[in-house]
Design an enzyme around this catalytic site. Structure first.
Site, mmCIF file in Angstrom:
data_model
loop_
_atom_site.group_PDB
_atom_site.id
_atom_site.type_symbol
_atom_site.label_atom_id
_atom_site.label_comp_id
_atom_site.label_asym_id
_atom_site.label_seq_id
_atom_site.Cartn_x
_atom_site.Cartn_y
_atom_site.Cartn_z
ATOM 1 N N VAL A 29 -10.325 -8.689 7.518
ATOM 2 C CA VAL A 29 -11.032 -7.409 6.797
ATOM 3 C C VAL A 29 -12.428 -7.731 6.724
ATOM 4 C CG1 VAL A 29 -11.319 -5.906 4.790
ATOM 5 C CG2 VAL A 29 -8.966 -6.802 5.830
ATOM 6 N N LYS A 44 -10.963 -2.785 8.552
ATOM 7 C CA LYS A 44 -9.673 -3.524 8.600
ATOM 8 C C LYS A 44 -9.188 -3.640 10.024
ATOM 9 C CE LYS A 44 -4.700 -3.554 7.148
ATOM 10 N NZ LYS A 44 -3.902 -2.972 6.309
ATOM 11 N N ASP A 151 4.869 -2.144 -0.866
ATOM 12 C CA ASP A 151 4.136 -3.279 -0.691
ATOM 13 C C ASP A 151 3.332 -3.447 -2.115
ATOM 14 O OD1 ASP A 151 4.122 -5.910 0.125
ATOM 15 O OD2 ASP A 151 2.335 -5.834 1.166
#
Length: 459
Positions: A29, A44, A151
């Site tokens: 990133v 990203k 996540d």
């Protein structure tokens, strides 16, 4: 500025002042300045050897469908050649393909994970309540669109300049599963295992929204405590404990007297229930966090100001997760360590009976004399003197070399191009992830290379 379509690429001609700010199993990133928009963005880039572009566009598709103050904004996509050095984009040899990525909102204060590292503990209580509420709001936004995060963890909750929280990397677990070694080759699931529900360790499991609810419960524990759940970094030990009913210890919360704590503790227990069908819906989770935060709003200004006065760690807009190829993280010291110390003391069995066990006391395996400091004492020294060590330690790479495989190679490579203080900050991230064992190894190397400094600081 209106949210840009993710179908409109941003090219090299629009970007300047590139700076690498994060990395992980997915890739890298960068922060860059958009010349015409006149503000910083985060870009990203997925690693070519890890993922194919469809997974990147899956994430872009999810981001483009959300319009919520607690979800990271997508401005567009990137296609070009990353700069090799300085601000000038270097032309690549003929035939080399360009790289692709996502152009996103830049979050100045890093993540909740980096906030824990800066504060060496939890944020002030009003900020804890706001973070809990904003994360719940972000999950609610995704679930109402029939999306899931998959996540949730502190490094995927990013913070803006005023410490407002926004969810990032939603869908990353699906990206990781499709891009890394398949489950059938390793026999183990992917994902941030300390935040995964017990049913997710079954290789045939297909995630549903109760997955996010469980992860939120563990994340809420982390936000309140200011640390990572479970002391072990061995995924198999954590998996075995979670599937047996172990949960993070609530004993340390007993002495806390903050308003709304009982409600949040009750909420996290509901969220991490062993039976997925008994976990609450996200709208009910948000109702609870909203009610708790409403009683703390008057203190939020002072709480944010208190945190902003703490020296800021280096910029880290995206998760700087150090993952092994099979997503099993184990920052073990070369010294043989005990299987688990300080086992989590809450166990939630399938029938939801709770067993409050005291932490297991294990003799420190590296204690060689009564005067030798324990791992915990060395770890406390490293945490308490973070600012002083960042400012005064010069032999960062020598210490890193002595830590060996305890420092991930990606972190090691990044440290080589940073200034000494920033390299030291990068090293601290590895120390935090590895627990007291790694901090103890760092302390030993530090004492050998900088004995006068350690003595001066009381070590």
């Amino acid at each position: 500025m209106a949210q840009q379509s993710h179908n409109k690429p941003v090219g090299d001609e629009s970007l300047e002042e590139w700076e690498k700010i994060g990395f992980g199993g997915f890739g890298d990133v960068y922060k860059a300045r958009h010349k015409t928009w006149r503000f910083d963005v985060a870009i990203k880039i997925l690693r070519r050897d890890v993922c194919t572009s469809p997974s990147l566009w899956d994430e872009a598709s999810v981001m483009s469908r959300t319009s919520c103050p607690s979800v990271l904004r997508l401005y567009g996509t990137y296609k070009g050649f990353l700069p090799i050095g300085g601000e000038t984009v270097q032309r690549r040899p003929e035939g080399e393909t360009s790289q692709e990525g996502l152009v996103m909102e830049f979050m100045e204060r890093g993540s909740v994970q980096s906030l824990f590292e800066e504060l060496s503990g939890p944020p002030p209580w009003p900020l804890v309540c706001r973070l809990a509420n904003q994360v719940a709001l972000g999950i609610n936004c995704l679930h109402q669109l029939n999306l899931m995060h998959h996540d949730l963890k502190p490094s995927n909750v990013l913070l803006d300049a005023d410490l407002n929280a926004k969810l990032a990397d939603f869908g990353l677990s699906r990206v990781s599963t499709s891009c890394m070694v398949p489950k059938r080759e390793t026999g183990r699931p992917y994902g941030s295992y300390k935040y995964m529900p017990p049913e997710a360790f079954n290789l045939s499991y297909q995630p549903v929204r109760s997955f996010d609810i469980y992860s939120y419960g563990i994340l809420l524990w982390s936000i309140i405590s200011g640390k990572e759940p479970y002391p072990s970094n061995n995924s198999e030990l954590v998996e075995n404990g979670v599937t047996r009913g172990d949960r993070p210890c609530l004993k340390e919360f007993v002495e806390k007297k903050e308003g709304g704590l009982n409600e949040l503790v009750a909420l996290m227990r509901q969220c991490w229930h062993h039976d997925p069908s008994k976990r609450p819906l996200i709208e009910n989770v948000h109702k609870t966090t909203e009610a708790v935060f409403s009683k703390q709003k008057n203190g939020i200004h002072d709480a944010v100001g208190q945190v902003l006065r703490v020296p800021k760690a280096p910029i880290g807009n995206q998760p700087c997760e150090r993952t092994m190829p099979n997503d099993t993280v184990d920052y073990r010291s070369p010294i043989q360590k005990a299987p688990i110390s300080n086992q989590p003391c809450e166990r939630t069995m399938p029938n939801d009976t709770v067993d409050y066990r005291s932490p297991i006391q294990i003799q420190d395996p590296i204690r060689v004399s009564p005067r030798e400091m324990s791992w915990a004492e060395k770890g406390k020294f490293v945490d308490d003197n973070r600012s002083e060590l960042i400012g005064k330690v010069t032999s960062v790479m020598e210490i890193t070399d002595r830590l060996g495989e305890m420092v991930h190679n990606d972190a090691r490579q990044t440290m080589k191009i940073l200034s000494i203080p920033n390299s030291m900050r990068e090293l601290y991230k590895s120390l935090h992830s590895g627990g007291d064992e790694v901090k103890a190894a760092f302390y030993d190397a530090l004492k050998e290379l900088h004995p006068e400094l350690v003595e001066q600081l009381g070590g």
